[in-house]
Motif scaffolding. Structure first.
Motif, PDB file in Angstrom:
ATOM      1  N   GLU A 142       6.453   8.398   2.169  1.00  0.00           N
ATOM      2  CA  GLU A 142       5.219   7.645   2.401  1.00  0.00           C
ATOM      3  C   GLU A 142       4.211   8.487   3.173  1.00  0.00           C
ATOM      4  O   GLU A 142       4.259   9.692   3.155  1.00  0.00           O
ATOM      5  CB  GLU A 142       5.566   6.334   3.102  1.00  0.00           C
ATOM      6  N   TYR A 143       3.361   7.803   3.914  1.00  0.00           N
ATOM      7  CA  TYR A 143       2.228   8.480   4.548  1.00  0.00           C
ATOM      8  C   TYR A 143       2.618   9.489   5.640  1.00  0.00           C
ATOM      9  O   TYR A 143       1.990  10.512   5.794  1.00  0.00           O
ATOM     10  CB  TYR A 143       1.289   7.447   5.168  1.00  0.00           C
ATOM     11  N   ILE A 144       3.621   9.124   6.447  1.00  0.00           N
ATOM     12  CA  ILE A 144       3.909   9.918   7.644  1.00  0.00           C
ATOM     13  C   ILE A 144       5.075  10.870   7.359  1.00  0.00           C
ATOM     14  O   ILE A 144       6.206  10.432   7.231  1.00  0.00           O
ATOM     15  CB  ILE A 144       4.278   8.985   8.823  1.00  0.00           C
ATOM     16  N   PRO A 145       4.806  12.166   7.249  1.00  0.00           N
ATOM     17  CA  PRO A 145       5.892  13.092   6.891  1.00  0.00           C
ATOM     18  C   PRO A 145       7.059  13.060   7.874  1.00  0.00           C
ATOM     19  O   PRO A 145       8.181  13.318   7.490  1.00  0.00           O
ATOM     20  CB  PRO A 145       5.202  14.464   6.900  1.00  0.00           C
TER      21      PRO A 145
ATOM     22  N   TRP B 218       3.632   2.655  -5.320  1.00  0.00           N
ATOM     23  CA  TRP B 218       3.778   1.231  -5.615  1.00  0.00           C
ATOM     24  C   TRP B 218       2.435   0.592  -5.941  1.00  0.00           C
ATOM     25  O   TRP B 218       2.338  -0.283  -6.788  1.00  0.00           O
ATOM     26  CB  TRP B 218       4.366   0.481  -4.411  1.00  0.00           C
TER      27      TRP B 218
ATOM     28  N   ILE C  89       0.828  -1.211   0.000  1.00  0.00           N
ATOM     29  CA  ILE C  89       0.000   0.000   0.000  1.00  0.00           C
ATOM     30  C   ILE C  89       0.856   1.251   0.000  1.00  0.00           C
ATOM     31  O   ILE C  89       0.431   2.310   0.410  1.00  0.00           O
ATOM     32  CB  ILE C  89      -0.971   0.026   1.194  1.00  0.00           C
ATOM     33  N   VAL C  90       2.065   1.102  -0.471  1.00  0.00           N
ATOM     34  CA  VAL C  90       2.962   2.258  -0.509  1.00  0.00           C
ATOM     35  C   VAL C  90       2.553   3.174  -1.669  1.00  0.00           C
ATOM     36  O   VAL C  90       2.419   2.709  -2.796  1.00  0.00           O
ATOM     37  CB  VAL C  90       4.409   1.774  -0.713  1.00  0.00           C
TER      38      VAL C  90
ATOM     39  N   PRO D  50      -4.134  12.277  -1.650  1.00  0.00           N
ATOM     40  CA  PRO D  50      -3.053  13.235  -1.347  1.00  0.00           C
ATOM     41  C   PRO D  50      -1.684  12.570  -1.295  1.00  0.00           C
ATOM     42  O   PRO D  50      -0.683  13.201  -1.611  1.00  0.00           O
ATOM     43  CB  PRO D  50      -3.441  13.793   0.027  1.00  0.00           C
ATOM     44  N   PHE D  51      -1.679  11.316  -0.866  1.00  0.00           N
ATOM     45  CA  PHE D  51      -0.381  10.640  -0.713  1.00  0.00           C
ATOM     46  C   PHE D  51       0.215  10.327  -2.087  1.00  0.00           C
ATOM     47  O   PHE D  51       1.396  10.521  -2.329  1.00  0.00           O
ATOM     48  CB  PHE D  51      -0.545   9.374   0.109  1.00  0.00           C
TER      49      PHE D  51
ATOM     50  N   LEU E 111       9.509   4.965  -1.324  1.00  0.00           N
ATOM     51  CA  LEU E 111       9.748   4.731   0.095  1.00  0.00           C
ATOM     52  C   LEU E 111      10.183   6.002   0.813  1.00  0.00           C
ATOM     53  O   LEU E 111       9.961   6.155   2.006  1.00  0.00           O
ATOM     54  CB  LEU E 111      10.808   3.648   0.278  1.00  0.00           C
TER      55      LEU E 111
ATOM     56  N   TYR F 216       1.273  13.569  -3.765  1.00  0.00           N
ATOM     57  CA  TYR F 216       2.540  14.087  -3.269  1.00  0.00           C
ATOM     58  C   TYR F 216       3.696  13.279  -3.843  1.00  0.00           C
ATOM     59  O   TYR F 216       4.708  13.832  -4.264  1.00  0.00           O
ATOM     60  CB  TYR F 216       2.593  14.061  -1.738  1.00  0.00           C
TER      61      TYR F 216
END
Lengths: 452, 1030
Positions: free
Chosen positions: A390-393, A246, A242-243, A320-321, A387, A324
C-alpha cells in the motif's frame, strides 16, 4: 443451437428421462458413501480449524499487518463467484429461451445455493469477534445502535442474504414438479415422506402448472438483476476503498464476468463426474458442453480484457501507488500467484478456439479445474497483492499461510461437496420437467420408436 | 507506605472534599484497576485503612520526583503512581539536564522494576540433590550473619565492586571501605572514562566536560553517538535539535566506520577505516594552524602542535582513513570558517587501546578553534571513577586467593567484562561473594549470597551531575518484593559489625543522604534554611543551579598531551585469526545499552533505529565483505576467535566499513531473566582480547580481530520495515539547504537571530502552507475546493505537528506510547508475522542513490486522525468514527473485527488484537488504569492519549475555562527529548501546534494524493549539502 430432443435419432423419450433421472435417486452405492465420507472429513477439518481460531483468536490464521484480509475473503469471493453462474444459467438463459440450459440448469442452481451457503460462512469465519456477528444486522435494539449504511461490508450483508433468499426460492420452486415425480415412484417409506412434504402437494393439475410457470417466470425475472448486483456489491468491498489495486471503477463488470467464468467452469467440473457416475450421457450431451465452452471463451476474454485494463489504467493514471502495485503483481514477491492466474484464466482457455476441444470431455474437465484454480488466484491477487503493497513502504508486508487457512479452505470444499453429494442422491439433479417440455409427448406411434 | 513518609508528592490531584464527579471518577478508575488485574500481594494492606493517607486517593495519580539511574547522565524523572504502584516514568521538565524528555531506556526502567524474574528475597548458593547449582531462600538475619562473619576474618582483603556510583552512595561506600579495610573497585563499561583522562591532559581538570551542541555552527564528531547513548544523550539531543530547527542549523559531520543513530542525523557522514581517525584529527589541527587558527593558544604549545602535525597532510589522512580528500577539505573548510564549532570524540570507533591520542587531539581541536568556554565547558566536569585496571587488580587478587569478601553491587562484569579476563572463573575463589543485585544476572549467579537490593524506583540516593545539578533519588513505591535499599543494607552491616562509620540516624540511608546534603548545601545559594531546602528538593527532585556555568576556562595543556597525540597505528589483537579476519566493532544501542536493558520486553521489541531489527542480535556487514564470505541477508554468521564465539544473523548494509563486522552489545545473556536469555547467541564482549587501554581506565571495544564464517544455525532475522526506501513517495521530506549560503551566516554568528519562539523558524508562513492548513476548514475560501461538506469542530480541534528536523529517531516516544497505553509486547514470532502492536512507530528510510551523500529519514508515524478518515466509512458497525473534536475515535466494545478499517488506512497505523495478550505478573502492575486493555479480536490505534484530553477537559470545566495550550501532552509529546512533537488545539490561532502547522516547512503525508486531511502535520527535515566547498 442443438439440444435434447433434436432429431438425431436417439431414443430420448419421457420414459428414458424419468428412468435416468430417477435412477440417480436409488439407494446409495458405496462410492456415493465414500464421496460423502470424504466431504464430511473435509468439513471436520474445517470445523476443527474454525474452533481453534475462535478459541485462540485470529492469530491462528495467516493474516498480518498489513494483510488483514486473506484466504477467508478470497474464499468468500471465490464462492460467491461460483454461485453466480447458477442463476445466470437458470434465470437469464431461461428468459432468453436458451434451450441448451435445460439439462444443466438444475445442477447449476444447486451449485448456486450451496456455493452461497459456503460463501456466507466466510465473512463470519473472518470476523475477529464472530459472536457479535449480528451487530451487522439492522435489528431494533434498546441502544438504538444501527449499522453503518455507508460501509460496503454492510451492503454485502444485504446483497448476499438477498441472493441466498431469492436463489433458494427459485431453486425450490423449480424442484416441485420433479419432486412430485420422485414421490410417485418412491419405494422407501422415508423417501415417500420426504418427497410428499417437499413436493408441497403437487398433483400436476392444469391450474398448478399455470401458476407454476408464471411463478417461475416471475422468479427468473426477479433473480436476473441479482446476477449483476451481487457480484457488483462484492466488488465494491474493494472498489469503494482507497487501497491501490482495489480502488477501480472497472471492478463491478470485471467481477461479474469473472464470476460467470468461474461459475461455468465449476458447472463443468461438477457435471462431468456426475454425468459419468449417473450415466446421464443421453441427457447431457456434447452440444451442452460445446455451449458452455463458448461461454467460457467469451468470459475468459472479458476477464483478460479487464486484467489488461487494470494495468493500463494504472499506467495511464500516473499514480505512483497504483503503478507500483501493478508492477508488483507480475514481478513482486507474489508474482507466482499472478502468473498462475494469468495462465489459468487467459492462456489455457484459448485452447477452446480449437473446436474439437470444445466437446472433449477429459480436456474440459481439466480445463475447468484449471480455471477454478485461476479464479481462486485472481481473488488472491486482488486481495493479498494489493494489501501487501500500500501507500507506506515501511508497512509493506507478507502473508503467513497457516494450517487454519488451509483447513478452512479445504473445509469449504468439503462443505460444498457435502451438500452437492446429498442433493444428487435425494433430489432430481436434472430437471425432468423441463427436458420433457422439449421432447415430443409420448403418443401411440411413438411406441414404435420412431421419432419425428 | 509508611516507610517512605518523607517524600512529598509534587502534584496531588486531590480536591477539597469529594464531588460527585470525582467520586464517579474514582469509582470508575478503581473498577478499571480491578478489571486489569491489580491483584498484588503487598499493596493490599494499604487501602483497607479507615482514614486514608492524605497522599493516596484510590485511582488518583500521585507523582514523585526522582532521578533516572539507567545511565550515568542523571536525568530528572517524575514517576506517576496510582494506588501505590508506579505506572509511568516521565522526564522532569524542571531538571536542566533532560528538560522533560526521557530516553527509551529510562522509561523502560519500569519493566526492570516489575521484572517477573527479579530476585524476591535473600538467597544462598547451594546445590540440590543432583549437585546442580541452586539458590535457596534465607532470612535477612541469616544473610547478615554470614556477611558479618566473613568480614570478621581479616586475613585477606575485602573488595567492594560497584558500577559507577555517585553522590552519597559513593561517600557511604568510601566510608564503609575505610572502616572495613576494603578496596573499592568501580567498573562500568558504558562510562567514557578515556574522555576524563583526555580532559585532564588538555584542560587540567579530570572529568567529563560539558558540551553545548546548540551553540556550535559546525559539529565534528569522531564516533560520539551523542544522540543515542553517549554520556548524556537526552540533554545533547535537545540542545542539538534546538539549533537544528532554527533557520541556521549547524553543519554536522560524523566520522565513524558504522552508521549510528547519530550518524544518521549528520549532514555529512564519513566512513573512516577503524582506528584511523587520529590521522584525520591531526591533519585537521595542522590544516587549521596553517590557516592561522589558534592564535589565542600559548605560542609554545602552538609551535609544538605545528611540529607534531606538520608531517600529516590532509592527503595522507585521506589515504589512511579512506575518506575522499574532497570531503576532508570540506570539513576543514567548515571548521575554519565557522565562528563557533565543536569537536567531540567517543563511542566504539574511538575505543582502541590507545584512544587517548584521539581524545586529546579532539580536545586540542577545540582549543585551536577556541571553542573552550564557547561550546566546551570544563568548569564543573563530571567525575568518573570507573577503572578497568582496578578490576584487573581484583582479578589478580582473586586468582591468588587473596580475596576475602567481595561485595558486588550495580555492575555485571561477568557479562560486560570480556571472558578473556577470566573474571568469571576467578570470582568463585573469593571466600564469600555477596551480591546486592536486584536481578539474577551473570555476576549474581556466581555469588554465594544474594542480598537483593531495591530497584532504583524503590530506593534512596542522589546524583551530582554536570553543571552543579544535584538531584535526589527517592522511592516511588513500596518495594515490589522482599528487597532492601542498598544503602540501608550497608548501614545495617556497618552497625551490626560495630563500625563507627558509616552510620546514620536510625540506620537509614535516607538520613545519611540528608546529613550529607546538610554538609554541602551551602554551595547552592538558595537562601532559607536547610529543612526547607530539603523539602523542596524532595518535591522538585533536586536543586538546579539557575544557569549553566559557562565562563571561559584557563587551559593548562600538560606536556603529556603532546606525547599522547603522536600517531599510533591502531593495533588489533589478531591471534588465531586468519588474514582476512575483520575488525570486531561492538557498539552500544538504546535497545540494550551495555546489556542492562536486555530484560525489558519493551526494549527488546523496539525496532533498532538503524536496522529496524527486533528481538535479536545481528552482525552488520558491508555487502562486499559479505559477498567475499558468501553471506546473504539473514544468513547465520559465526564470529569466532580464540576468546569466544558468537552466532548471529547477518545484516547487510552499505553503511559499515568494509573492514569491520559490527555487532550490538547487550544480547546473548545466559542469565538475567526470561526476556534476556536466548536473545542473540553469544555475548559480544566475550570476543574481546584481555586488553586494558593504556590509561588503565577502560577495556577498549575496538581491539580485536575475528574470523567471520558462515554459520550453520538457522537464525531468523526479524526486520519490521517493509522497505528501506520510500520510493519517491514524499512521505518523509527533506529540505536540502545549500551549505555555502549558511557558511557566511555561521561566520557572522547570525544564528542567534534564527532562534524563533518555541524553536520554530521566523519565516512568515508561505502561502502554500497556510492554504494547506485551511484545507480542512470550509469557512476559508482559500485552498482547493472540496466537493463535500467539511467536518466542523466547534470547540477543539486536536492536532499534532512533528518537526522532522528535530526528530533524531531515538524512539523514546515509542516506549512512552507503549507504557501509557498498555500496548502489549508480542514476542519475536509474532513480530516476524507482522503482528507487533505499537501504535507509534519510527519509520526509517534511506533514500540516497549509491554514491550520493547519505540521506536517512526518521518518520514518526501514528494515527493521523484524518478529517476525511478512510477507516471510518468502511466500518460496518460504527466502531470507529470522527468526533466533534477532530479525533478519530475507536470504540473497542463495538468492534466486531472485520479489519476493513486497517486495510483502508493509508497510513497503516491500526493494530489488531490477534489474541488475548498477557503480561506475566508483576509486569501487569505497570498497566495504566486509565486505559482499557483490549480483548482479542478488536482493532486499536493511537488515540492521541484521549484519556489525557478528557482529564484536561474535566479539569478545565471545573475551573470554568478552556483547556490551555500545552495542557494536554500525549505520552509521545511529553517524552520527546528534542520536543519534536507538539500537540494542541488547531482551533486556537495562538496554539503552538497551529503555528507549527502553518510553518512553511509543514506538510501532511499523502494528503495531496488522497485528500485524507490528517490532523498531524510534519515539518520537513533539513540536511545541509555543500555542493562546492571552496
Amino acid at each position: 443451437m442443438s439440444n435434447v430432443g433434436s432429431n438425431k435419432g436417439d431414443a430420448v423419450d419421457y420414459a428414458l428421462v424419468n428412468n435416468t433421472v430417477l435412477k440417480m435417486l436409488e439407494p446409495p452405492t458405496y462410492r456415493w458413501l465414500l464421496m460423502l465420507g470424504l466431504c464430511l472429513s473435509l468439513v471436520a477439518i474445517g470445523a476443527v480449524s474454525w474452533t481453534a481460531q475462535i478459541l485462540n483468536g485470529m492469530q491462528e490464521a495467516g493474516k498480518s499487518h498489513p494483510i488483514m484480509w486473506g484466504s477467508y475473503i478470497t474464499n468468500f469471493v471465490f464462492w460467491v463467484g461460483i454461485a453466480h453462474s447458477g442463476t445466470l444459467i437458470s434465470a437469464v438463459l431461461y428468459l432468453f429461451r436458451a434451450k441448451f440450459r435445460m439439462p444443466i440448469y438444475r445442477l447449476a442452481e444447486a451449485m448456486t445455493v450451496f456455493a452461497v451457503l459456503t460463501a456466507g460462512l466466510f465473512p463470519l469465519i473472518h470476523l475477529g469477534r464472530v459472536w457479535f456477528f449480528y451487530w451487522l444486522m439492522p435489528y431494533p435494539n434498546q441502544r438504538t445502535l444501527w449499522p453503518n449504511f455507508r460501509s460496503p461490508l454492510l451492503w454485502d450483508v444485504f446483497a448476499v442474504s438477498t441472493y441466498l433468499t431469492v436463489s433458494t426460492t427459485f431453486f425450490i420452486i423449480g424442484l416441485i414438479p420433479d419432486i412430485a415425480v420422485a414421490r410417485d415412484s418412491a419405494k422407501s417409506k422415508f423417501r415417500k415422506m420426504l418427497y410428499s412434504i417437499t413436493s408441497l402437494g403437487w398433483s400436476g393439475s392444469n391450474s398448478q402448472w399455470k401458476h407454476y410457470t408464471s411463478a417461475y417466470l416471475f422468479f427468473a425475472a426477479l433473480a436476473t438483476p441479482l446476477v449483476v448486483s451481487v457480484h457488483s456489491v462484492v466488488s465494491w468491498d474493494f472498489a469503494m476503498s482507497i487501497v491501490p489495486g482495489w480502488h477501480a471503477t472497472i471492478f463491478p463488470p470485471y467481477f461479474v464476468a469473472g464470476a460467470i467464468f468461474s461459475g461455468v467452469a465449476m458447472v463443468i467440473t461438477l457435471m462431468i463426474p456426475i454425468r459419468k457416475a449417473f450415466k446421464l450421457e443421453a441427457l447431457v450431451r456434447p452440444e451442452h458442453f460445446e455451449a458452455m465452452s463458448k461461454l467460457i471463451l467469451v468470459t475468459s476474454s472479458v476477464v483478460a480484457y479487464a486484467y489488461i485494463t487494470e494495468f493500463y489504467s494504472a499506467w495511464w493514471s500516473n499514480n505512483p501507488f497504483e503503478r507500483y502495485q501493478f508492477w508488483f503483481r507480475p514481478f513482486g514477491e507474489l508474482a507466482i500467484a499472478f502468473w498462475i492466474m494469468f495462465f489459468c484464466n487467459c492462456i489455457a482457455p484459448l485452447a477452446l478456439w480449437y473446436k474439437p476441444l470444445q466437446t472433449n470431455i477429459p480436456f474440459l474437465f481439466c480445463l475447468s479445474i484449471i480455471i477454478n484454480i485461476g479464479m481462486w488466484f485472481e481473488r488472491f491477487n486482488i486481495i493479498l497483492q494489493s494489501l501487501a503493497r500500500e501507500y507506506i513502504p515501511y508497512s509493506w508486508g507478507m502473508y503467513n499461510f497457516s494450517w487454519v487457512d488451509i483447513g478452512l479452505t479445504v473445509g469449504a470444499f468439503g462443505w460444498f461437496g457435502m451438500w452437492m453429494t446429498v442433493f444428487v442422491k435425494f433430489f432430481p439433479a436434472v430437471s425432468i420437467t423441463e427436458i420433457k417440455e422439449i421432447l415430443p409427448p409420448p403418443m401411440r406411434e411413438a411406441k414404435s420408436g420412431h421419432g419425428h | 507506605m509508611s516507610n517512605i513518609d518523607d517524600q512529598k508528592p509534587e502534584v496531588s490531584e486531590q480536591g477539597n472534599g469529594i464531588t460527585r464527579r470525582k467520586f464517579l471518577k474514582i469509582l470508575g478508575t478503581t473498577t478499571a484497576a480491578g478489571a486489569v488485574g491489580c491483584s498484588g500481594s503487598k499493596e493490599q494492606n494499604i487501602y483497607p485503612r479507615v482514614r486514608s493517607d492524605d497522599s493516596q486517593v484510590p485511582g488518583v495519580s500521585v507523582w514523585y520526583s526522582s532521578t533516572c539511574t539507567e545511565c550515568s547522565a542523571g536525568c530528572g524523572i517524575k514517576v506517576r503512581t496510582v494506588d501505590g504502584r508506579a505506572v509511568k516514568v516521565e522526564g522532569d521538565k524542571s531538571n536542566p539536564i533532560n528538560r522533560g524528555g526521557l530516553c527509551a531506556l529510562g522509561q523502560a526502567s519500569l519493566q526492570s522494576l516489575y521484572d517477573p524474574d527479579r530476585i524476591r528475597q535473600p538467597l544462598k548458593r547451594s546445590q540440590d540433590s543432583q549437585g546442580r547449582l541452586q539458590f535457596v531462600p534465607i532470612t535477612w538475619d541469616e544473610a547478615y550473619a554470614q556477611v558479618q562473619q566473613a568480614f570478621g576474618e581479616n586475613s585477606k582483603k575485602n573488595f567492594i565492586l560497584t558500577g559507577e556510583t555517585n553522590g552519597s552512595l559513593d561517600e557511604l561506600l568510601s566510608q564503609f571501605a575505610q572502616s572495613t579495610g576494603s578496596i573499592r573497585v568501580t567498573y562500568d563499561a558504558s562510562v567514557p572514562a578515556e574522555i576524563s583522562k583526555a580532559a585532564e591532559l588538555v584542560f587540567g581538570v579530570s572529568g567529563i566536560p560539558t558540551y553545548a551542541f546548540d551553540s556550535a555552527d559546525v559539529i565534528v564528531s569522531f564516533g560520539a553517538d551523542f544522540l543515542e547513548t553517549w554520556i548524556s544523550p537526552v540533554e545533547y539531543a535537545r540542545s542539538w535539535a534546538d539549533r537544528r530547527r532554527t533557520d541556521s542549523p549547524q553543519y554536522f559531520v560524523q566520522v565513524e566506520p558504522r552508521l549510528s543513530l547519530t550518524g544518521a542525523n549528520a549532514d555529512l557522514w564519513l566512513n573512516g577505516a577503524p582506528g584511523s581517525e587520529i590521522y584525520l584529527a591531526l591533519a585537521l589541527i595542522g590544516e587549521l594552524l596553517r590557516n592561522g587558527k589558534g592564535q589565542g593558544v600559548n605560542p609554545e604549545i602552538r609551535a609544538k602542535l605545528v611540529e607534531v602535525t606538520k608531517d600529516i597532510s590532509l592527503e595522507e589522512a585521506s589515504t589512511k582513513t579512506g575518506i575522499s580528500l574532497e570531503k576532508i577539505l570540506t570539513v576543514a573548510h567548515q571548521l575554519n570558517s565557522a565562528k563557533r564549532s565543536l569537536v567531540v570524540s567517543g563511542g566504539t570507533s574511538t575505543a582502541t587501546s590507545k584512544s587517548l591520542g584521539l581524545h586529546v587531539a579532539a580536545n586540542l581541536l577545540n582549543v585551536v578553534l577556541e571553542n573552550v568556554g564557547e561550546t566546551v565547558f570544563v568548569t564543573t566536569p563530571r567525575k568518573v571513577n570507573t577503572s578497568a585496571s582496578s578490576l584487573q587488580a581484583l582479578i589478580t587478587a582473586l586468582a591468588g586467593e587473596k580475596a576475602n569478601v567481595v561485595m558486588v553491587y550495580g555492575t555485571n562484569p561477568a557479562f560486560t567484562l570480556p571472558s578473556s579476563f577470566t573474571f568469571k572463573n576467578e570470582l568463585r575463589k573469593a571466600k564469600l561473594v555477596v551480591s546486592f543485585s536486584s536481578h539474577l544476572d551473570e555476576t549474581a549467579q556466581l555469588a554465594d549470597l544474594i542480598l537483593p537490593s531495591n530497584h532504583s524506583l524503590e530506593s534512596w540516593g542522589d546524583v551530582r551531575a554536570f553543571d552543579g545539578v544535584a538531584s535526589i533519588i527517592q522511592p516511588t513505591m513500596a518495594p515490589v518484593f522482599d528487597t532492601r535499599d542498598f544503602g540501608d543494607m550497608v548501614l545495617d552491616i556497618s552497625a551490626k559489625s560495630g563500625l563507627k562509620s558509616p552510620a546514620a540516624e536510625g540506620g537509614k540511608f535516607r538520613n545519611f543522604i540528608k546529613e550529607n546534603w546538610k554538609r554541602q548545601w551551602k554551595e547552592f545559594d538558595t537562601g532559607g534554611d536547610f529543612e526547607s531546602l530539603w523539602r523542596k528538593t524532595l518535591e522538585n527532585g533536586g536543586i538546579y543551579a539557575p544557569d549553566r556555568i559557562r565562563e571561559r576556562t584557563r587551559i593548562r595543556i600538560a606536556n603529556e598531551a603532546m606525547d599522547a597525540i603522536k600517531i599510533v597505528e591502531p593495533s588489533f589483537d589478531a591471534s588465531d585469526v586468519k588474514e582476512d579476519g575483520l575488525v570486531l566493532y561492538p557498539f552500544f544501542s538504546v535497545k540494550t545499552f551495555d546489556g542492562r536493558a536486555a530484560n525489558r520486553p519493551w526494549l527488546q521489541e523496539l525496532p533498532d533505529p538503524i536496522t529496524q531489527i527486533v528481538w535479536d542480535s545481528w552482525a552488520e556487514l558491508h555487502p562486499k565483505t559479505a559477498a567475499r564470505i558468501g553471506l546473504k541477508q539473514g544468513d547465520a554468521v559465526t564470529v569466532r576467535n580464540r576468546y569466544g564465539e558468537v552466532n548471529v544473523p547477518a545484516y547487510l548494509t552499505d553503511y559499515v566499513n568494509e573492514g569491520i563486522i559490527a555487532i550490538p552489545v547487550g544480547q546473548g545473556h545466559t542469565e538475567y531473566g526470561r526476556f534476556a536469555k536466548e536473545v542473540g547467541a553469544g555475548n559480544v564482549f566475550d570476543l574481546l582480547a584481555p586488553v586494558i587501554s593504556e590509561t588503565g581506565v577502560s577495556v577498549p571495544l575496538l581491539s580485536t580481530r575475528v574470523n567471520v564464517l558462515r554459520g550453520n544455525t538457522n537464525p531468523k532475522l526479524v526486520i519490521t520495515t517493509g522497505s528501506n526506501s520510500q520510493h519517491d513517495r514524499e512521505l518523509a521530506r527533506t529540505e536540502i539547504i545549500d551549505g555555502r549560503t549558511l557558511g557566511a551566516a555561521h561566520a557572522h554568528g547570525d544564528h542567534e537571530n534564527g532562534h524563533g519562539e518555541n524553536g520554530h523558524g521566523h519565516h512568515e508562513p508561505k502561502g502554500f502552507a497556510e492554504h494547506d492548513y485551511h484545507r480542512a476548514d470550509n469557512t476559508q475560501s482559500s485552498g482547493p475546493e472540496q466537493m463535500y461538506l467539511q467536518r466542523e469542530h466547534p470547540l477543539y480541534e486536536w492536532g499534532m505537528a512533528i518537526d522532522l528536523a528535530a526528530c533524531t529517531g531515538c524512539s523514546a516516544c515509542v516506549i512512552a506510547c507503549q507504557a501509557e497505553n498498555n500496548i502489549p509486547v508480542v514476542g519475536k514470532r509474532l513480530c516476524d508475522m507482522g503482528r507487533e502492536m505499537s501504535w507509534l512507530r519510527i519509520e526509517r528510510y534511506i533514500d540516497n542513490e549509491p554514491g550520493e551523500e547519505l540521506q536517512v529519514s526518521f518518520l514518526p508515524m501514528m494515527c493521523q486522525h484524518c478529517h476525511n478518515a478512510p477507516c471510518e466509512p468502511v466500518c460496518p458497525v460504527y466502531a470507529t468514527y470522527h468526533n466533534e473534536e477532530g479525533l478519530n475515535a475507536m470504540i473497542y466494545n463495538r468492534c466486531v473485527g472485520t479489519r476493513y478499517c486497517s486495510n483502508n488506512c493509508s497510513y497503516k497505523v491500526r493494530r489488531f488484537n490477534w489474541l488475548e495478550f498477557d503480561w506475566p505478573t508483576p509486569l501487569d502492575w505497570q498497566l495504566n488504569p486509565d486505559v482499557t486493555q483490549r480483548g482479542a479480536g478488536v482493532m486499536e490505534k493511537c488515540t492521541f492519549c484521549v484519556h489525557k484530553i478528557i482529564d484536561a477537559k474535566d479539569r478545565a470545566k471545573d475551573e470554568g475555562r478552556l483547556v490551555r495550550d500545552g495542557e494536554v501532552q500525549p505520552a509521545c509529546v511529553q517524552s520527546c527529548p528534542t520536543q519534536a512533537l507538539v500537540f494542541g488545539d488547531l482551533n486556537d490561532p495562538e496554539s503552538k501546534v497551529r503555528k507549527a502547522s502553518a510553518s512553511s516547512r509543514a506538510y501532511r503525508i499523502l494528503d495531496h494524493h488522497i485528500n485524507t486531511q490528517p490532523a498531524v502535520s510534519y515539518l520537513q527535515d533539513k540536511k545541509i549539502r555543500l555542493v562546492d566547498h571552496v
